[in-house]
Design a protein around this motif. Structure first.
Motif, PDB file in Angstrom:
ATOM      1  N   ALA A 175       0.834  -1.203   0.000  1.00  0.00           N
ATOM      2  CA  ALA A 175       0.000   0.000   0.000  1.00  0.00           C
ATOM      3  C   ALA A 175       0.870   1.254   0.000  1.00  0.00           C
ATOM      4  O   ALA A 175       0.581   2.228  -0.710  1.00  0.00           O
ATOM      5  N   GLY A 176       1.939   1.232   0.760  1.00  0.00           N
ATOM      6  CA  GLY A 176       2.837   2.366   0.794  1.00  0.00           C
ATOM      7  C   GLY A 176       3.548   2.602  -0.522  1.00  0.00           C
ATOM      8  O   GLY A 176       3.960   3.725  -0.820  1.00  0.00           O
ATOM      9  N   ALA A 177       3.673   1.534  -1.317  1.00  0.00           N
ATOM     10  CA  ALA A 177       4.313   1.658  -2.627  1.00  0.00           C
ATOM     11  C   ALA A 177       3.332   2.059  -3.718  1.00  0.00           C
ATOM     12  O   ALA A 177       3.727   2.236  -4.875  1.00  0.00           O
ATOM     13  N   GLY A 178       2.048   2.213  -3.357  1.00  0.00           N
ATOM     14  CA  GLY A 178       1.051   2.630  -4.342  1.00  0.00           C
ATOM     15  C   GLY A 178       0.352   1.498  -5.044  1.00  0.00           C
ATOM     16  O   GLY A 178      -0.282   1.697  -6.086  1.00  0.00           O
ATOM     17  N   LEU A 179       0.434   0.279  -4.487  1.00  0.00           N
ATOM     18  CA  LEU A 179      -0.215  -0.881  -5.080  1.00  0.00           C
ATOM     19  C   LEU A 179      -1.526  -1.169  -4.358  1.00  0.00           C
ATOM     20  O   LEU A 179      -1.596  -1.085  -3.128  1.00  0.00           O
ATOM     21  N   ASP A 180      -2.551  -1.511  -5.112  1.00  0.00           N
ATOM     22  CA  ASP A 180      -3.865  -1.801  -4.545  1.00  0.00           C
ATOM     23  C   ASP A 180      -4.055  -3.308  -4.420  1.00  0.00           C
ATOM     24  O   ASP A 180      -3.879  -4.046  -5.397  1.00  0.00           O
ATOM     25  N   ARG A 181      -4.423  -3.784  -3.232  1.00  0.00           N
ATOM     26  CA  ARG A 181      -4.651  -5.216  -3.067  1.00  0.00           C
ATOM     27  C   ARG A 181      -6.017  -5.584  -3.625  1.00  0.00           C
ATOM     28  O   ARG A 181      -7.028  -4.981  -3.279  1.00  0.00           O
ATOM     29  N   VAL A 182      -6.033  -6.606  -4.481  1.00  0.00           N
ATOM     30  CA  VAL A 182      -7.286  -7.019  -5.127  1.00  0.00           C
ATOM     31  C   VAL A 182      -7.705  -8.421  -4.723  1.00  0.00           C
ATOM     32  O   VAL A 182      -8.851  -8.819  -4.975  1.00  0.00           O
ATOM     33  N   LEU A 183      -6.823  -9.179  -4.097  1.00  0.00           N
ATOM     34  CA  LEU A 183      -7.162 -10.547  -3.724  1.00  0.00           C
ATOM     35  C   LEU A 183      -6.225 -11.019  -2.624  1.00  0.00           C
ATOM     36  O   LEU A 183      -5.033 -10.708  -2.645  1.00  0.00           O
ATOM     37  N   ALA A 184      -6.759 -11.760  -1.685  1.00  0.00           N
ATOM     38  CA  ALA A 184      -5.945 -12.399  -0.646  1.00  0.00           C
ATOM     39  C   ALA A 184      -6.638 -13.680  -0.228  1.00  0.00           C
ATOM     40  O   ALA A 184      -7.843 -13.681   0.053  1.00  0.00           O
ATOM     41  N   ARG A 185      -5.864 -14.777  -0.216  1.00  0.00           N
ATOM     42  CA  ARG A 185      -6.427 -16.034   0.256  1.00  0.00           C
ATOM     43  C   ARG A 185      -5.302 -16.977   0.665  1.00  0.00           C
ATOM     44  O   ARG A 185      -4.167 -16.846   0.203  1.00  0.00           O
ATOM     45  N   PRO A 186      -5.613 -17.940   1.535  1.00  0.00           N
ATOM     46  CA  PRO A 186      -4.563 -18.870   1.969  1.00  0.00           C
ATOM     47  C   PRO A 186      -4.260 -19.916   0.900  1.00  0.00           C
ATOM     48  O   PRO A 186      -5.134 -20.293   0.110  1.00  0.00           O
ATOM     49  N   VAL A 187      -3.002 -20.370   0.857  1.00  0.00           N
ATOM     50  CA  VAL A 187      -2.614 -21.467  -0.016  1.00  0.00           C
ATOM     51  C   VAL A 187      -1.752 -22.437   0.804  1.00  0.00           C
ATOM     52  O   VAL A 187      -0.935 -22.000   1.615  1.00  0.00           O
ATOM     53  N   PRO A 188      -1.926 -23.746   0.598  1.00  0.00           N
ATOM     54  CA  PRO A 188      -1.122 -24.716   1.347  1.00  0.00           C
ATOM     55  C   PRO A 188       0.275 -24.831   0.755  1.00  0.00           C
ATOM     56  O   PRO A 188       0.447 -24.946  -0.454  1.00  0.00           O
ATOM     57  N   MET A 189       1.285 -24.798   1.626  1.00  0.00           N
ATOM     58  CA  MET A 189       2.667 -24.972   1.198  1.00  0.00           C
ATOM     59  C   MET A 189       3.295 -26.053   2.070  1.00  0.00           C
ATOM     60  O   MET A 189       2.695 -26.529   3.032  1.00  0.00           O
ATOM     61  N   LEU A 190       4.531 -26.433   1.736  1.00  0.00           N
ATOM     62  CA  LEU A 190       5.175 -27.555   2.404  1.00  0.00           C
ATOM     63  C   LEU A 190       5.247 -27.357   3.914  1.00  0.00           C
ATOM     64  O   LEU A 190       4.998 -28.286   4.683  1.00  0.00           O
ATOM     65  N   PHE A 191       5.602 -26.143   4.358  1.00  0.00           N
ATOM     66  CA  PHE A 191       5.778 -25.895   5.784  1.00  0.00           C
ATOM     67  C   PHE A 191       4.642 -25.053   6.337  1.00  0.00           C
ATOM     68  O   PHE A 191       4.852 -24.087   7.060  1.00  0.00           O
ATOM     69  N   GLY A 192       3.429 -25.410   5.981  1.00  0.00           N
ATOM     70  CA  GLY A 192       2.274 -24.726   6.523  1.00  0.00           C
ATOM     71  C   GLY A 192       1.637 -23.755   5.548  1.00  0.00           C
ATOM     72  O   GLY A 192       2.107 -23.552   4.434  1.00  0.00           O
ATOM     73  N   GLN A 193       0.577 -23.165   5.986  1.00  0.00           N
ATOM     74  CA  GLN A 193      -0.229 -22.280   5.145  1.00  0.00           C
ATOM     75  C   GLN A 193       0.480 -20.962   4.856  1.00  0.00           C
ATOM     76  O   GLN A 193       1.100 -20.369   5.727  1.00  0.00           O
ATOM     77  N   ALA A 194       0.403 -20.544   3.592  1.00  0.00           N
ATOM     78  CA  ALA A 194       0.944 -19.243   3.191  1.00  0.00           C
ATOM     79  C   ALA A 194      -0.200 -18.345   2.737  1.00  0.00           C
ATOM     80  O   ALA A 194      -1.352 -18.795   2.600  1.00  0.00           O
ATOM     81  N   GLU A 195       0.110 -17.086   2.506  1.00  0.00           N
ATOM     82  CA  GLU A 195      -0.895 -16.119   2.062  1.00  0.00           C
ATOM     83  C   GLU A 195      -0.596 -15.705   0.624  1.00  0.00           C
ATOM     84  O   GLU A 195       0.486 -15.190   0.332  1.00  0.00           O
ATOM     85  N   LEU A 196      -1.537 -15.971  -0.247  1.00  0.00           N
ATOM     86  CA  LEU A 196      -1.475 -15.459  -1.615  1.00  0.00           C
ATOM     87  C   LEU A 196      -2.110 -14.074  -1.614  1.00  0.00           C
ATOM     88  O   LEU A 196      -3.283 -13.927  -1.259  1.00  0.00           O
ATOM     89  N   GLU A 197      -1.321 -13.061  -1.983  1.00  0.00           N
ATOM     90  CA  GLU A 197      -1.828 -11.692  -2.042  1.00  0.00           C
ATOM     91  C   GLU A 197      -1.543 -11.127  -3.432  1.00  0.00           C
ATOM     92  O   GLU A 197      -0.410 -11.191  -3.915  1.00  0.00           O
ATOM     93  N   VAL A 198      -2.579 -10.596  -4.049  1.00  0.00           N
ATOM     94  CA  VAL A 198      -2.470 -10.039  -5.400  1.00  0.00           C
ATOM     95  C   VAL A 198      -2.695  -8.534  -5.320  1.00  0.00           C
ATOM     96  O   VAL A 198      -3.710  -8.074  -4.786  1.00  0.00           O
ATOM     97  N   PHE A 199      -1.738  -7.791  -5.857  1.00  0.00           N
ATOM     98  CA  PHE A 199      -1.787  -6.330  -5.854  1.00  0.00           C
ATOM     99  C   PHE A 199      -1.724  -5.827  -7.291  1.00  0.00           C
ATOM    100  O   PHE A 199      -1.044  -6.403  -8.135  1.00  0.00           O
TER     101      PHE A 199
END
Length: 212
Positions: free
Chosen positions: A176-200
């Motif tokens: 947000a500080g860089a001027g990017l707008d977040r349009v999507l966020a959701r969890p995704v499973p990865m090898l060492f636990g859940q990660a966050e997919l964030e689309v800006f």
């Protein structure tokens, strides 16, 4: 030899399913069918980007990582017949030029080593075309204890003073500080636990959303 051993393990992990899962996520991004330029920051063996290119016929990828790492990425591109659709950008992503007018800048579990994340994301924003996407896949650690599998897997590093995990909300605030707008966020499973997919998204106009 250290790089070769580390990358061999990473390549095996990616080929065991992680790269295909992430490539499908890339192919389903808004407007992905028209993507022609993807920059992969801290690409490792480059397998995820190559799998994405196999799903998106117009996509050319730029792989950014240290030179010894890109030696394997170059070999992987040649092995799957995609050398003509791959450019290599060797060096530390904090200091190398990232180019311009990318449709997608992708960073999966790599920006722990951005020396100044808010300033680095301004550089990412400048590398995107107006309307282009920055996608982050990183764990968001909550209060230092969750997700449990991730925190435990990195406990030894943390005890050595190398706790590089990103806090929950840290990427969104920097973007947000860089001027990017977040349009999507959701969890995704990865090898060492859940990660966050964030689309800006980079705003279409330079003055929209405080963009760069």
């Amino acid at each position: 030899q250290h790089w070769k051993r580390s990358l061999a393990g990473l390549a095996s992990y990616q080929k065991a399913g992680a790269a295909d899962m992430l490539a499908r996520l890339i192919a389903k991004l808004p407007g992905a069918a028209a993507f022609t330029s993807m920059l992969d920051l801290g690409c490792g063996p480059g397998i995820t980007a190559l799998r994405a290119a196999s799903l998106l016929p117009e996509l050319h990828v730029t792989l950014c990582d240290f030179s010894p790492v890109l030696d394997m990425a170059r070999a992987e591109a040649a092995a799957c017949g995609m050398s003509h659709r791959v450019a290599l950008r060797p060096g530390d992503f904090n200091t190398v030029a990232l180019g311009h007018d990318h449709d997608l800048v992708w960073a999966c579990q790599s920006l722990y080593y951005a020396t100044d994340l808010p300033e680095f994301l301004k550089k990412v924003c400048a590398a995107l075309r107006p309307g282009g996407l920055f996608v982050s896949v990183h764990e968001g650690v909550r209060e230092g204890v969750a997700p449990e599998v991730l925190v435990l897997s990195r406990l030894s590093l943390a005890m050595e003073g190398q706790d590089v995990s990103l806090r929950h909300g840290q990427m969104a605030a920097a973007a947000a500080g860089a001027g990017l707008d977040r349009v999507l966020a959701r969890p995704v499973p990865m090898l060492f636990g859940q990660a966050e997919l964030e689309v800006f998204r980079k705003p279409l106009r330079a003055d929209a959303g405080g963009g760069a």
